[in-house]
Design a protein around this motif. Structure first.
Motif, PDB file in Angstrom:
ATOM      1  N   ASN A   1       0.851  -1.185   0.000  1.00 42.75           N
ATOM      2  CA  ASN A   1       0.000   0.000   0.000  1.00 42.75           C
ATOM      3  C   ASN A   1       0.891   1.240   0.000  1.00 42.75           C
ATOM      4  OD1 ASN A   1      -2.439  -1.470   0.106  1.00 42.75           O
ATOM      5  ND2 ASN A   1      -2.251  -1.684   2.319  1.00 42.75           N
ATOM      6  N   VAL A   2       0.774   2.016  -1.072  1.00 44.21           N
ATOM      7  CA  VAL A   2       1.612   3.201  -1.263  1.00 44.21           C
ATOM      8  C   VAL A   2       0.782   4.452  -0.966  1.00 44.21           C
ATOM      9  CG1 VAL A   2       2.934   4.555  -2.929  1.00 44.21           C
ATOM     10  CG2 VAL A   2       3.051   2.048  -2.968  1.00 44.21           C
ATOM     11  N   ASN A   3       1.326   5.338  -0.142  1.00 48.60           N
ATOM     12  CA  ASN A   3       0.656   6.593   0.188  1.00 48.60           C
ATOM     13  C   ASN A   3       1.647   7.745   0.042  1.00 48.60           C
ATOM     14  OD1 ASN A   3      -2.152   5.851   1.290  1.00 48.60           O
ATOM     15  ND2 ASN A   3      -0.796   4.434   2.379  1.00 48.60           N
ATOM     16  N   ALA A   4       1.346   8.639  -0.900  1.00 46.99           N
ATOM     17  CA  ALA A   4       2.212   9.792  -1.169  1.00 46.99           C
ATOM     18  C   ALA A   4       1.356  11.036  -1.246  1.00 46.99           C
ATOM     19  CB  ALA A   4       2.995   9.577  -2.454  1.00 46.99           C
ATOM     20  N   PRO A   5       0.780  11.472  -0.135  1.00 44.59           N
ATOM     21  CA  PRO A   5      -0.174  12.583  -0.158  1.00 44.59           C
ATOM     22  C   PRO A   5       0.433  13.870  -0.709  1.00 44.59           C
ATOM     23  CG  PRO A   5       0.539  12.082   2.090  1.00 44.59           C
ATOM     24  CD  PRO A   5       1.045  10.975   1.228  1.00 44.59           C
ATOM     25  N   GLY A   6      -0.375  14.556  -1.505  1.00 47.12           N
ATOM     26  CA  GLY A   6       0.041  15.845  -2.033  1.00 47.12           C
ATOM     27  C   GLY A   6       0.936  15.790  -3.247  1.00 47.12           C
ATOM     28  N   ARG A   7       1.317  14.586  -3.688  1.00 49.75           N
ATOM     29  CA  ARG A   7       2.242  14.499  -4.810  1.00 49.75           C
ATOM     30  C   ARG A   7       1.538  14.696  -6.137  1.00 49.75           C
ATOM     31  NH1 ARG A   7       7.279  12.538  -4.140  1.00 49.75           N
ATOM     32  NH2 ARG A   7       7.456  13.535  -6.178  1.00 49.75           N
ATOM     33  N   THR A   8       2.213  15.351  -7.064  1.00 39.21           N
ATOM     34  CA  THR A   8       1.736  15.507  -8.433  1.00 39.21           C
ATOM     35  C   THR A   8       2.915  15.341  -9.369  1.00 39.21           C
ATOM     36  OG1 THR A   8       2.100  17.913  -8.383  1.00 39.21           O
ATOM     37  CG2 THR A   8      -0.104  17.119  -7.785  1.00 39.21           C
ATOM     38  N   GLY A   9       2.611  15.027 -10.614  1.00 36.79           N
ATOM     39  CA  GLY A   9       3.649  14.985 -11.635  1.00 36.79           C
ATOM     40  C   GLY A   9       4.440  13.692 -11.663  1.00 36.79           C
ATOM     41  N   ARG A  10       5.522  13.722 -12.443  1.00 39.11           N
ATOM     42  CA  ARG A  10       6.339  12.539 -12.696  1.00 39.11           C
ATOM     43  C   ARG A  10       7.246  12.235 -11.507  1.00 39.11           C
ATOM     44  NH1 ARG A  10       8.634   9.451 -16.983  1.00 39.11           N
ATOM     45  NH2 ARG A  10       7.256  10.428 -18.526  1.00 39.11           N
ATOM     46  N   ALA A  11       7.436  10.941 -11.233  1.00 40.14           N
ATOM     47  CA  ALA A  11       8.324  10.499 -10.159  1.00 40.14           C
ATOM     48  C   ALA A  11       8.776   9.073 -10.450  1.00 40.14           C
ATOM     49  CB  ALA A  11       7.617  10.572  -8.806  1.00 40.14           C
ATOM     50  N   VAL A  12       9.732   8.607  -9.663  1.00 36.53           N
ATOM     51  CA  VAL A  12      10.187   7.221  -9.747  1.00 36.53           C
ATOM     52  C   VAL A  12       9.880   6.537  -8.425  1.00 36.53           C
ATOM     53  CG1 VAL A  12      12.147   5.669 -10.122  1.00 36.53           C
ATOM     54  CG2 VAL A  12      12.042   7.855 -11.337  1.00 36.53           C
ATOM     55  N   LEU A  13       9.274   5.356  -8.511  1.00 36.52           N
ATOM     56  CA  LEU A  13       9.112   4.501  -7.341  1.00 36.52           C
ATOM     57  C   LEU A  13      10.291   3.544  -7.279  1.00 36.52           C
ATOM     58  CD1 LEU A  13       5.354   3.435  -7.573  1.00 36.52           C
ATOM     59  CD2 LEU A  13       6.327   5.223  -6.131  1.00 36.52           C
ATOM     60  N   TYR A  14      10.786   3.310  -6.074  1.00 37.56           N
ATOM     61  CA  TYR A  14      11.924   2.399  -5.894  1.00 37.56           C
ATOM     62  C   TYR A  14      11.512   1.351  -4.873  1.00 37.56           C
ATOM     63  CZ  TYR A  14      16.852   1.019  -5.668  1.00 37.56           C
ATOM     64  OH  TYR A  14      18.042   0.340  -5.759  1.00 37.56           O
ATOM     65  N   THR A  15      11.402   0.114  -5.319  1.00 40.21           N
ATOM     66  CA  THR A  15      10.957  -0.974  -4.454  1.00 40.21           C
ATOM     67  C   THR A  15      12.113  -1.914  -4.156  1.00 40.21           C
ATOM     68  OG1 THR A  15       8.702  -0.856  -5.301  1.00 40.21           O
ATOM     69  CG2 THR A  15       9.350  -2.897  -4.209  1.00 40.21           C
ATOM     70  N   ILE A  16      12.289  -2.199  -2.882  1.00 45.53           N
ATOM     71  CA  ILE A  16      13.301  -3.145  -2.419  1.00 45.53           C
ATOM     72  C   ILE A  16      12.583  -4.386  -1.897  1.00 45.53           C
ATOM     73  CG2 ILE A  16      15.151  -3.559  -0.750  1.00 45.53           C
ATOM     74  CD1 ILE A  16      15.705  -0.565  -0.753  1.00 45.53           C
ATOM     75  N   TRP A  17      12.880  -5.515  -2.486  1.00 44.29           N
ATOM     76  CA  TRP A  17      12.283  -6.790  -2.060  1.00 44.29           C
ATOM     77  C   TRP A  17      13.385  -7.686  -1.509  1.00 44.29           C
ATOM     78  CZ3 TRP A  17      11.499 -11.122  -6.109  1.00 44.29           C
ATOM     79  CH2 TRP A  17      11.111 -12.301  -5.474  1.00 44.29           C
ATOM     80  N   LYS A  18      13.325  -7.939  -0.215  1.00 43.12           N
ATOM     81  CA  LYS A  18      14.264  -8.880   0.406  1.00 43.12           C
ATOM     82  C   LYS A  18      13.612 -10.256   0.394  1.00 43.12           C
ATOM     83  CE  LYS A  18      17.394 -10.836   3.069  1.00 43.12           C
ATOM     84  NZ  LYS A  18      16.760 -12.173   3.141  1.00 43.12           N
ATOM     85  N   ALA A  19      14.094 -11.121  -0.478  1.00 46.16           N
ATOM     86  CA  ALA A  19      13.559 -12.475  -0.575  1.00 46.16           C
ATOM     87  C   ALA A  19      13.899 -13.263   0.694  1.00 46.16           C
ATOM     88  CB  ALA A  19      14.108 -13.173  -1.808  1.00 46.16           C
ATOM     89  N   SER A  20      13.041 -14.228   1.034  1.00 43.45           N
ATOM     90  CA  SER A  20      13.199 -14.940   2.301  1.00 43.45           C
ATOM     91  C   SER A  20      14.129 -16.146   2.228  1.00 43.45           C
ATOM     92  CB  SER A  20      11.822 -15.415   2.807  1.00 43.45           C
ATOM     93  OG  SER A  20      11.014 -14.329   3.170  1.00 43.45           O
ATOM     94  N   HIS A  21      14.381 -16.645   1.029  1.00 44.69           N
ATOM     95  CA  HIS A  21      15.113 -17.913   0.933  1.00 44.69           C
ATOM     96  C   HIS A  21      16.625 -17.746   1.089  1.00 44.69           C
ATOM     97  CE1 HIS A  21      15.870 -16.234  -2.965  1.00 44.69           C
ATOM     98  NE2 HIS A  21      16.629 -17.259  -3.324  1.00 44.69           N
ATOM     99  N   ALA A  22      17.131 -16.510   0.963  1.00 44.44           N
ATOM    100  CA  ALA A  22      18.580 -16.275   1.025  1.00 44.44           C
ATOM    101  C   ALA A  22      18.803 -14.779   1.211  1.00 44.44           C
ATOM    102  CB  ALA A  22      19.262 -16.762  -0.259  1.00 44.44           C
TER     103      ALA A  22
END
Length: 229
Positions: free
Chosen positions: A195-216
């Motif tokens: 669930n992403v919440n970025a109140p007040g934001r407008t225009g172009r942006a980049v989302l950066y997602t970090i996924w720490k896998a559980s197996h290693a």
């Protein structure tokens, strides 16, 4: 059409078909995952152009994908393999500023074109939405963290650094086999949501997602381009 030109075209088509075939085998053997909505840069390029990656119209319709395909096409065929190992939770030490979208040039220069600033195809989102991250191998997650570039950052001209990011979504532990299934046959694992919440934001942006896998100690770093409506 002259015979030599016809033969050259047939050879190119055959080579492309062989690349798709062998890459498909590699993906099946080493499937991992990526953000699929909003799509990561290389997943989006593969999704839009994987069946038509030699079409020159891409250069004008989707120029950032065009430069990425020409820099290293395997970055798109291996859209599910953009990760680093043995990070030990110290993401900033593992990945220098300016190379966040390539996970610090993981795999040599394979993913380097993903760091290039420009008008990447962006998905329109609201300031509150659900990000979807697909785990083909059903590793599970110790956590997912989603950041957005701060107001004033210009993805068209700037390379992203850690100081440009603010946290807008996160999860706790997701067990292997958790999440949801997808109708797309290419996405044959499980999908996790943030669930992403970025109140007040407008225009172009980049989302950066970090996924720490559980197996290693294996961490995925994924850039998605958005426009806040």
């Amino acid at each position: 059409m002259p015979i030599t030109r016809m033969l050259r075209r047939l050879l190119l088509v055959a080579a492309a078909a062989m690349l798709v075939l062998t890459t498909g085998l590699v993906e099946t053997a080493s499937a991992h995952g990526s953000t699929v909505n909003p799509p990561s840069r290389n997943y989006g390029c593969w999704k839009r152009w994987g069946s038509d990656f030699q079409n020159p119209i891409m250069a004008t319709q989707d120029p950032m994908c065009w430069q990425a395909w020409n820099a290293d096409s395997t970055a798109m065929w291996n859209w599910n393999g953009l990760y680093r190992e043995n990070v030990q939770g110290n993401h900033q030490a593992a990945i220098p500023d300016g190379t966040l979208c390539s996970a610090g040039n993981t795999g040599g220069t394979r993913y380097s074109a993903l760091d290039t600033p420009g008008a990447w195809t962006a998905q329109t989102v609201s300031t509150s939405f659900t990000l979807r991250m697909h785990d083909q191998a059903q590793h599970g997650a110790d956590y997912l963290l989603t950041y957005v570039t701060r107001p004033g950052f210009n993805p068209l001209t700037q390379r992203m650094g850690w100081g440009d990011l603010q946290l807008v979504g996160q999860t706790g532990v997701i067990p292997p086999g958790g999440g949801q299934t997808e109708s797309d046959p290419a996405l044959n694992g499980r999908t996790y949501t943030v669930n992403v919440n970025a109140p007040g934001r407008t225009g172009r942006a980049v989302l950066y997602t970090i996924w720490k896998a559980s197996h290693a100690d294996q961490v995925y770093y994924l850039c998605s381009d958005v426009i806040f409506a």
